[in-house]
Design a protein around this motif. Sequence first.
Motif, PDB file in Angstrom:
ATOM      1  N   ALA A 110      -4.548  -8.877  -6.025  1.00 24.76           N
ATOM      2  CA  ALA A 110      -4.745  -7.593  -6.699  1.00 24.76           C
ATOM      3  C   ALA A 110      -4.775  -7.778  -8.212  1.00 24.76           C
ATOM      4  CB  ALA A 110      -3.642  -6.618  -6.289  1.00 24.76           C
ATOM      5  N   LEU A 111      -3.924  -8.659  -8.741  1.00 28.92           N
ATOM      6  CA  LEU A 111      -3.894  -8.886 -10.188  1.00 28.92           C
ATOM      7  C   LEU A 111      -5.166  -9.566 -10.678  1.00 28.92           C
ATOM      8  CD1 LEU A 111      -0.183  -9.972 -10.781  1.00 28.92           C
ATOM      9  CD2 LEU A 111      -1.264  -7.779 -11.312  1.00 28.92           C
ATOM     10  N   VAL A 112      -5.764 -10.418  -9.849  1.00 23.23           N
ATOM     11  CA  VAL A 112      -7.049 -11.019 -10.229  1.00 23.23           C
ATOM     12  C   VAL A 112      -8.094  -9.929 -10.419  1.00 23.23           C
ATOM     13  CG1 VAL A 112      -8.927 -12.520  -9.475  1.00 23.23           C
ATOM     14  CG2 VAL A 112      -6.559 -13.233  -9.124  1.00 23.23           C
ATOM     15  N   ALA A 126     -18.788  -4.337  -0.158  1.00 28.65           N
ATOM     16  CA  ALA A 126     -19.282  -2.966  -0.059  1.00 28.65           C
ATOM     17  C   ALA A 126     -18.136  -1.958  -0.081  1.00 28.65           C
ATOM     18  CB  ALA A 126     -20.104  -2.809   1.225  1.00 28.65           C
ATOM     19  N   VAL A 127     -17.083  -2.225   0.689  1.00 29.01           N
ATOM     20  CA  VAL A 127     -15.968  -1.277   0.760  1.00 29.01           C
ATOM     21  C   VAL A 127     -15.258  -1.182  -0.575  1.00 29.01           C
ATOM     22  CG1 VAL A 127     -13.756  -0.807   1.874  1.00 29.01           C
ATOM     23  CG2 VAL A 127     -15.669  -1.621   3.238  1.00 29.01           C
ATOM     24  N   LEU A 128     -15.036  -2.319  -1.235  1.00 28.12           N
ATOM     25  CA  LEU A 128     -14.336  -2.299  -2.524  1.00 28.12           C
ATOM     26  C   LEU A 128     -15.165  -1.606  -3.593  1.00 28.12           C
ATOM     27  CD1 LEU A 128     -11.916  -3.098  -4.160  1.00 28.12           C
ATOM     28  CD2 LEU A 128     -12.889  -5.376  -4.470  1.00 28.12           C
ATOM     29  N   ALA A 129     -16.471  -1.885  -3.636  1.00 31.80           N
ATOM     30  CA  ALA A 129     -17.334  -1.213  -4.616  1.00 31.80           C
ATOM     31  C   ALA A 129     -17.376   0.294  -4.361  1.00 31.80           C
ATOM     32  CB  ALA A 129     -18.739  -1.800  -4.567  1.00 31.80           C
ATOM     33  N   PHE A 130     -17.447   0.676  -3.089  1.00 36.59           N
ATOM     34  CA  PHE A 130     -17.454   2.103  -2.760  1.00 36.59           C
ATOM     35  C   PHE A 130     -16.141   2.765  -3.172  1.00 36.59           C
ATOM     36  CE2 PHE A 130     -16.283   5.464   0.247  1.00 36.59           C
ATOM     37  CZ  PHE A 130     -17.322   6.358   0.044  1.00 36.59           C
ATOM     38  N   ALA A 131     -15.010   2.076  -2.924  1.00 37.40           N
ATOM     39  CA  ALA A 131     -13.715   2.651  -3.270  1.00 37.40           C
ATOM     40  C   ALA A 131     -13.565   2.837  -4.776  1.00 37.40           C
ATOM     41  CB  ALA A 131     -12.594   1.760  -2.732  1.00 37.40           C
ATOM     42  N   ILE A 153       0.837  -1.202   0.000  1.00 35.61           N
ATOM     43  CA  ILE A 153       0.000   0.000   0.000  1.00 35.61           C
ATOM     44  C   ILE A 153       0.870   1.250   0.000  1.00 35.61           C
ATOM     45  CG2 ILE A 153      -1.619   1.344   1.400  1.00 35.61           C
ATOM     46  CD1 ILE A 153      -2.900  -1.269   2.265  1.00 35.61           C
ATOM     47  N   ALA A 154       1.936   1.250   0.814  1.00 34.45           N
ATOM     48  CA  ALA A 154       2.823   2.416   0.881  1.00 34.45           C
ATOM     49  C   ALA A 154       3.497   2.675  -0.464  1.00 34.45           C
ATOM     50  CB  ALA A 154       3.864   2.204   1.977  1.00 34.45           C
ATOM     51  N   ARG A 171      -3.871   1.867  -9.813  1.00 28.99           N
ATOM     52  CA  ARG A 171      -4.896   2.450  -8.944  1.00 28.99           C
ATOM     53  C   ARG A 171      -5.883   1.380  -8.465  1.00 28.99           C
ATOM     54  NH1 ARG A 171      -7.396   8.321  -9.919  1.00 28.99           N
ATOM     55  NH2 ARG A 171      -5.155   8.632  -9.758  1.00 28.99           N
ATOM     56  N   VAL A 172      -6.248   0.466  -9.345  1.00 38.27           N
ATOM     57  CA  VAL A 172      -7.149  -0.623  -8.954  1.00 38.27           C
ATOM     58  C   VAL A 172      -6.498  -1.478  -7.878  1.00 38.27           C
ATOM     59  CG1 VAL A 172      -8.310  -2.709  -9.763  1.00 38.27           C
ATOM     60  CG2 VAL A 172      -8.336  -0.664 -11.165  1.00 38.27           C
ATOM     61  N   ALA A 173      -5.213  -1.791  -8.063  1.00 32.72           N
ATOM     62  CA  ALA A 173      -4.507  -2.606  -7.070  1.00 32.72           C
ATOM     63  C   ALA A 173      -4.434  -1.891  -5.729  1.00 32.72           C
ATOM     64  CB  ALA A 173      -3.101  -2.926  -7.574  1.00 32.72           C
ATOM     65  N   LEU A 174      -4.143  -0.591  -5.750  1.00 34.28           N
ATOM     66  CA  LEU A 174      -4.063   0.170  -4.502  1.00 34.28           C
ATOM     67  C   LEU A 174      -5.417   0.210  -3.804  1.00 34.28           C
ATOM     68  CD1 LEU A 174      -2.677   2.032  -2.483  1.00 34.28           C
ATOM     69  CD2 LEU A 174      -3.053   3.940  -4.060  1.00 34.28           C
ATOM     70  N   LEU A 175      -6.473   0.448  -4.554  1.00 30.13           N
ATOM     71  CA  LEU A 175      -7.804   0.496  -3.954  1.00 30.13           C
ATOM     72  C   LEU A 175      -8.200  -0.859  -3.378  1.00 30.13           C
ATOM     73  CD1 LEU A 175      -9.653   2.673  -6.614  1.00 30.13           C
ATOM     74  CD2 LEU A 175      -8.996   3.353  -4.301  1.00 30.13           C
ATOM     75  N   TYR A 176      -7.816  -1.937  -4.063  1.00 32.35           N
ATOM     76  CA  TYR A 176      -8.130  -3.265  -3.533  1.00 32.35           C
ATOM     77  C   TYR A 176      -7.400  -3.519  -2.216  1.00 32.35           C
ATOM     78  CZ  TYR A 176      -7.449  -8.141  -2.554  1.00 32.35           C
ATOM     79  OH  TYR A 176      -7.352  -9.323  -1.884  1.00 32.35           O
ATOM     80  N   LEU A 177      -6.104  -3.233  -2.168  1.00 35.58           N
ATOM     81  CA  LEU A 177      -5.334  -3.493  -0.955  1.00 35.58           C
ATOM     82  C   LEU A 177      -5.851  -2.656   0.213  1.00 35.58           C
ATOM     83  CD1 LEU A 177      -1.774  -3.589  -2.559  1.00 35.58           C
ATOM     84  CD2 LEU A 177      -3.042  -5.533  -1.622  1.00 35.58           C
TER      85      LEU A 177
END
Length: 289
Positions: free
Chosen positions: A197-199, A241-246, A118-119, A215-221
Amino acid sequence: MAAVAYVARRHWPVLESGAGRLADADHGWLLLGAALTPATWLCAALAQQGAVTRPLPRARLVAAQFAASAANHLLPAGLGAGAVTLRFLLRCGVPAGRSATAVAVKGTAAVLARGALIAVLALGCPGVLRLPQVSATALAVAGGSALALAALLRGPLRPRCRRAAAAVLGDIRAVHARPGRAAALWGGSLAFAVLHALVLVAVAHAVGLPLAPARVALLYLAASSAAALLPTPGGLGSLDAVLAFALTAAGSPGATAASAVLGYRLLTAWLPLLPGLLVLGLLVRRRAV
Protein backbone atom coordinates in the motif's frame (compact mmCIF):
# COMPACT_ATOMS: atom_id res chain seq x y z
CA MET A 1 -5.08 -11.72 -22.39
CA ALA A 2 -7.55 -10.96 -25.16
CA ALA A 3 -9.79 -9.08 -22.74
CA VAL A 4 -6.83 -7.09 -21.39
CA ALA A 5 -5.74 -6.17 -24.93
CA TYR A 6 -9.28 -5.10 -25.82
CA VAL A 7 -9.64 -2.87 -22.74
CA ALA A 8 -6.17 -1.38 -23.26
CA ARG A 9 -6.94 -0.55 -26.88
CA ARG A 10 -10.30 0.97 -26.00
CA HIS A 11 -8.78 3.20 -23.32
CA TRP A 12 -5.46 3.79 -25.03
CA PRO A 13 -5.61 7.66 -24.89
CA VAL A 14 -5.98 7.51 -21.09
CA LEU A 15 -3.14 4.99 -20.80
CA GLU A 16 -0.92 7.08 -23.05
CA SER A 17 -1.64 10.20 -21.00
CA GLY A 18 -0.94 8.30 -17.79
CA ALA A 19 2.38 7.04 -19.11
CA GLY A 20 3.37 10.59 -20.03
CA ARG A 21 2.45 11.85 -16.57
CA LEU A 22 4.48 9.03 -15.01
CA ALA A 23 7.52 10.05 -17.06
CA ASP A 24 7.28 13.57 -15.60
CA ALA A 25 6.58 12.39 -12.04
CA ASP A 26 8.54 13.34 -8.92
CA HIS A 27 11.59 11.08 -9.02
CA GLY A 28 12.10 11.29 -5.27
CA TRP A 29 8.76 9.66 -4.50
CA LEU A 30 9.33 7.08 -7.22
CA LEU A 31 12.69 6.18 -5.68
CA LEU A 32 10.99 5.81 -2.31
CA GLY A 33 8.48 3.40 -3.84
CA ALA A 34 11.32 1.50 -5.50
CA ALA A 35 13.16 1.27 -2.16
CA LEU A 36 10.07 -0.10 -0.40
CA THR A 37 9.51 -2.84 -2.97
CA PRO A 38 12.39 -5.16 -1.93
CA ALA A 39 11.18 -4.96 1.66
CA THR A 40 7.99 -6.75 0.58
CA TRP A 41 10.02 -9.85 -0.29
CA LEU A 42 11.69 -9.74 3.13
CA CYS A 43 8.26 -9.57 4.77
CA ALA A 44 7.05 -12.50 2.68
CA ALA A 45 10.10 -14.50 3.79
CA LEU A 46 9.46 -13.55 7.42
CA ALA A 47 5.83 -14.68 7.19
CA GLN A 48 6.82 -17.97 5.55
CA GLN A 49 9.37 -18.67 8.28
CA GLY A 50 6.66 -17.97 10.83
CA ALA A 51 4.49 -20.70 9.28
CA VAL A 52 7.20 -23.36 9.79
CA THR A 53 8.51 -24.54 13.15
CA ARG A 54 11.97 -25.55 11.93
CA PRO A 55 14.47 -22.81 10.97
CA LEU A 56 14.92 -22.20 7.25
CA PRO A 57 18.09 -20.91 5.50
CA ARG A 58 17.52 -17.16 5.46
CA ALA A 59 19.27 -16.18 2.24
CA ARG A 60 17.67 -19.01 0.26
CA LEU A 61 14.29 -18.22 1.81
CA VAL A 62 14.42 -14.58 0.68
CA ALA A 63 15.65 -15.64 -2.76
CA ALA A 64 12.82 -18.18 -3.01
CA GLN A 65 10.22 -15.52 -2.14
CA PHE A 66 11.70 -13.18 -4.73
CA ALA A 67 11.57 -15.96 -7.32
CA ALA A 68 8.04 -16.89 -6.21
CA SER A 69 6.83 -13.34 -6.89
CA ALA A 70 8.08 -13.68 -10.48
CA ALA A 71 6.63 -17.18 -10.92
CA ASN A 72 3.31 -15.80 -9.74
CA HIS A 73 3.05 -13.97 -13.08
CA LEU A 74 3.18 -17.24 -15.01
CA LEU A 75 0.32 -19.14 -13.36
CA PRO A 76 -3.07 -17.86 -12.16
CA ALA A 77 -4.43 -17.45 -8.63
CA GLY A 78 -1.05 -17.50 -6.90
CA LEU A 79 -0.24 -21.02 -8.09
CA GLY A 80 3.22 -20.01 -9.26
CA ALA A 81 4.25 -18.59 -5.90
CA GLY A 82 2.71 -21.53 -4.06
CA ALA A 83 4.52 -24.06 -6.25
CA VAL A 84 7.92 -22.40 -5.79
CA THR A 85 7.46 -22.09 -2.03
CA LEU A 86 6.28 -25.68 -1.73
CA ARG A 87 9.28 -26.98 -3.66
CA PHE A 88 11.60 -24.85 -1.52
CA LEU A 89 10.17 -26.24 1.72
CA LEU A 90 10.47 -29.78 0.42
CA ARG A 91 14.11 -29.16 -0.49
CA CYS A 92 14.66 -27.92 3.07
CA GLY A 93 13.49 -31.26 4.43
CA VAL A 94 9.99 -30.23 5.53
CA PRO A 95 7.56 -33.16 4.98
CA ALA A 96 5.10 -32.79 2.12
CA GLY A 97 2.04 -32.49 4.34
CA ARG A 98 3.59 -29.87 6.57
CA SER A 99 4.95 -27.98 3.56
CA ALA A 100 1.47 -27.73 2.06
CA THR A 101 0.09 -26.68 5.45
CA ALA A 102 2.76 -23.99 5.80
CA VAL A 103 1.88 -22.52 2.39
CA ALA A 104 -1.83 -22.57 3.27
CA VAL A 105 -1.25 -21.03 6.71
CA LYS A 106 0.79 -18.19 5.22
CA GLY A 107 -1.90 -17.54 2.60
CA THR A 108 -4.65 -17.55 5.21
CA ALA A 109 -2.72 -15.18 7.45
CA ALA A 110 -2.24 -12.83 4.50
CA VAL A 111 -5.98 -12.78 3.81
CA LEU A 112 -6.87 -12.17 7.47
CA ALA A 113 -4.23 -9.46 7.84
CA ARG A 114 -5.51 -7.70 4.74
CA GLY A 115 -9.07 -7.91 6.03
CA ALA A 116 -8.05 -6.42 9.38
CA LEU A 117 -6.29 -3.52 7.65
CA ILE A 118 -9.32 -2.87 5.47
CA ALA A 119 -11.57 -2.80 8.55
CA VAL A 120 -9.29 -0.35 10.40
CA LEU A 121 -8.88 1.98 7.43
CA ALA A 122 -12.60 1.81 6.61
CA LEU A 123 -13.34 3.12 10.11
CA GLY A 124 -10.92 5.99 9.55
CA CYS A 125 -12.26 6.75 6.05
CA PRO A 126 -16.05 6.40 6.31
CA GLY A 127 -18.05 6.39 3.10
CA VAL A 128 -15.20 5.22 0.86
CA LEU A 129 -16.30 1.59 0.66
CA ARG A 130 -19.87 0.52 0.02
CA LEU A 131 -21.24 -2.99 0.31
CA PRO A 132 -22.15 -4.35 -3.14
CA GLN A 133 -25.74 -5.30 -3.88
CA VAL A 134 -26.05 -9.06 -4.26
CA SER A 135 -28.94 -10.47 -6.27
CA ALA A 136 -31.21 -13.21 -4.99
CA THR A 137 -29.98 -15.51 -7.75
CA ALA A 138 -26.36 -15.14 -6.63
CA LEU A 139 -27.36 -15.85 -3.02
CA ALA A 140 -29.29 -18.94 -4.10
CA VAL A 141 -26.35 -20.25 -6.13
CA ALA A 142 -23.95 -19.64 -3.25
CA GLY A 143 -26.28 -21.34 -0.78
CA GLY A 144 -26.77 -24.36 -3.04
CA SER A 145 -23.02 -24.69 -3.56
CA ALA A 146 -22.41 -24.53 0.19
CA LEU A 147 -25.01 -27.23 0.84
CA ALA A 148 -23.55 -29.47 -1.86
CA LEU A 149 -20.06 -29.05 -0.45
CA ALA A 150 -21.27 -29.79 3.07
CA ALA A 151 -23.02 -32.95 1.89
CA LEU A 152 -19.88 -34.06 0.06
CA LEU A 153 -17.70 -33.50 3.11
CA ARG A 154 -20.09 -35.41 5.35
CA GLY A 155 -20.14 -38.34 2.93
CA PRO A 156 -17.28 -40.47 1.63
CA LEU A 157 -14.71 -37.70 2.05
CA ARG A 158 -15.40 -37.19 5.75
CA PRO A 159 -12.68 -39.52 7.18
CA ARG A 160 -9.98 -38.09 4.94
CA CYS A 161 -11.07 -34.52 5.65
CA ARG A 162 -11.02 -35.17 9.39
CA ARG A 163 -7.49 -36.57 9.24
CA ALA A 164 -6.30 -33.69 7.06
CA ALA A 165 -7.97 -31.11 9.32
CA ALA A 166 -6.43 -32.71 12.43
CA ALA A 167 -2.96 -32.56 10.85
CA VAL A 168 -3.43 -28.93 9.80
CA LEU A 169 -4.70 -27.87 13.23
CA GLY A 170 -1.78 -29.66 14.85
CA ASP A 171 0.72 -27.73 12.72
CA ILE A 172 -1.07 -24.44 13.42
CA ARG A 173 -0.98 -25.09 17.18
CA ALA A 174 2.72 -25.97 16.96
CA VAL A 175 3.47 -22.69 15.20
CA HIS A 176 1.46 -20.56 17.62
CA ALA A 177 2.96 -22.36 20.62
CA ARG A 178 6.19 -20.52 19.75
CA PRO A 179 5.65 -16.74 20.18
CA GLY A 180 8.52 -15.90 17.84
CA ARG A 181 7.04 -17.92 15.00
CA ALA A 182 3.55 -16.49 15.54
CA ALA A 183 4.92 -12.93 15.60
CA ALA A 184 6.84 -13.58 12.38
CA LEU A 185 3.77 -15.04 10.67
CA TRP A 186 1.35 -12.26 11.56
CA GLY A 187 3.86 -9.41 11.60
CA GLY A 188 5.25 -10.38 8.21
CA SER A 189 1.77 -10.73 6.74
CA LEU A 190 0.68 -7.31 8.03
CA ALA A 191 3.91 -5.62 6.93
CA PHE A 192 3.65 -7.18 3.46
CA ALA A 193 0.23 -5.64 2.85
CA VAL A 194 1.22 -2.30 4.42
CA LEU A 195 4.36 -1.99 2.31
CA HIS A 196 2.51 -2.70 -0.93
CA ALA A 197 0.00 0.00 0.00
CA LEU A 198 2.85 2.41 0.80
CA VAL A 199 4.43 1.76 -2.61
CA LEU A 200 1.19 2.86 -4.25
CA VAL A 201 0.97 5.87 -1.90
CA ALA A 202 4.50 6.91 -2.90
CA VAL A 203 3.68 6.60 -6.61
CA ALA A 204 0.43 8.51 -6.03
CA HIS A 205 2.41 11.37 -4.47
CA ALA A 206 4.83 11.27 -7.38
CA VAL A 207 2.12 11.73 -10.01
CA GLY A 208 0.04 14.19 -7.97
CA LEU A 209 -2.96 11.97 -7.21
CA PRO A 210 -5.49 14.19 -5.35
CA LEU A 211 -6.40 11.64 -2.66
CA ALA A 212 -5.34 11.28 0.97
CA PRO A 213 -2.75 8.53 1.66
CA ALA A 214 -5.10 6.61 3.96
CA ARG A 215 -7.78 6.61 1.26
CA VAL A 216 -5.31 5.42 -1.38
CA ALA A 217 -4.18 2.60 0.91
CA LEU A 218 -7.78 1.56 1.63
CA LEU A 219 -8.69 1.58 -2.06
CA TYR A 220 -5.62 -0.49 -2.89
CA LEU A 221 -6.35 -3.13 -0.25
CA ALA A 222 -10.00 -3.38 -1.26
CA ALA A 223 -9.22 -3.44 -5.00
CA SER A 224 -6.51 -6.10 -4.67
CA SER A 225 -8.89 -8.26 -2.61
CA ALA A 226 -11.63 -7.89 -5.23
CA ALA A 227 -9.21 -8.57 -8.09
CA ALA A 228 -8.32 -11.91 -6.49
CA LEU A 229 -11.79 -13.14 -7.52
CA LEU A 230 -10.58 -13.09 -11.14
CA PRO A 231 -7.56 -15.41 -11.00
CA THR A 232 -5.33 -13.96 -13.70
CA PRO A 233 -1.55 -14.50 -13.46
CA GLY A 234 -0.16 -11.87 -11.11
CA GLY A 235 -3.47 -9.99 -11.23
CA LEU A 236 -2.72 -9.02 -14.84
CA GLY A 237 -5.58 -6.91 -16.09
CA SER A 238 -7.87 -7.60 -13.13
CA LEU A 239 -5.89 -5.66 -10.50
CA ASP A 240 -5.02 -2.89 -12.95
CA ALA A 241 -8.63 -2.37 -14.02
CA VAL A 242 -10.16 -2.63 -10.55
CA LEU A 243 -7.57 -0.35 -8.95
CA ALA A 244 -7.84 2.27 -11.70
CA PHE A 245 -11.64 2.17 -11.44
CA ALA A 246 -11.50 2.52 -7.65
CA LEU A 247 -9.17 5.53 -7.77
CA THR A 248 -11.26 7.19 -10.48
CA ALA A 249 -14.51 6.56 -8.61
CA ALA A 250 -12.96 8.14 -5.51
CA GLY A 251 -12.42 11.41 -7.37
CA SER A 252 -9.08 11.08 -9.17
CA PRO A 253 -8.79 12.10 -12.84
CA GLY A 254 -8.59 9.11 -15.15
CA ALA A 255 -5.13 9.91 -16.49
CA THR A 256 -3.70 10.41 -13.00
CA ALA A 257 -5.24 7.17 -11.75
CA ALA A 258 -3.84 5.30 -14.75
CA SER A 259 -0.43 6.82 -14.11
CA ALA A 260 -0.47 5.72 -10.45
CA VAL A 261 -1.49 2.17 -11.38
CA LEU A 262 1.16 1.98 -14.12
CA GLY A 263 3.85 3.20 -11.74
CA TYR A 264 2.84 0.78 -9.00
CA ARG A 265 2.79 -2.19 -11.37
CA LEU A 266 6.09 -1.13 -12.91
CA LEU A 267 7.84 -1.12 -9.51
CA THR A 268 6.25 -4.22 -8.02
CA ALA A 269 5.71 -6.47 -11.04
CA TRP A 270 7.40 -5.60 -14.34
CA LEU A 271 10.84 -4.37 -13.28
CA PRO A 272 11.47 -7.30 -10.86
CA LEU A 273 10.04 -9.88 -13.29
CA LEU A 274 13.16 -10.69 -15.34
CA PRO A 275 15.56 -10.70 -12.33
CA GLY A 276 13.07 -12.86 -10.44
CA LEU A 277 12.92 -15.38 -13.26
CA LEU A 278 16.72 -15.46 -13.42
CA VAL A 279 16.88 -16.13 -9.67
CA LEU A 280 14.24 -18.84 -10.09
CA GLY A 281 16.30 -20.50 -12.80
CA LEU A 282 19.40 -20.34 -10.61
CA LEU A 283 17.56 -21.88 -7.65
CA VAL A 284 16.22 -24.68 -9.85
CA ARG A 285 19.68 -25.33 -11.29
CA ARG A 286 21.15 -25.55 -7.77
CA ARG A 287 18.23 -27.77 -6.70
CA ALA A 288 17.19 -25.26 -4.04
CA VAL A 289 13.59 -25.42 -5.29
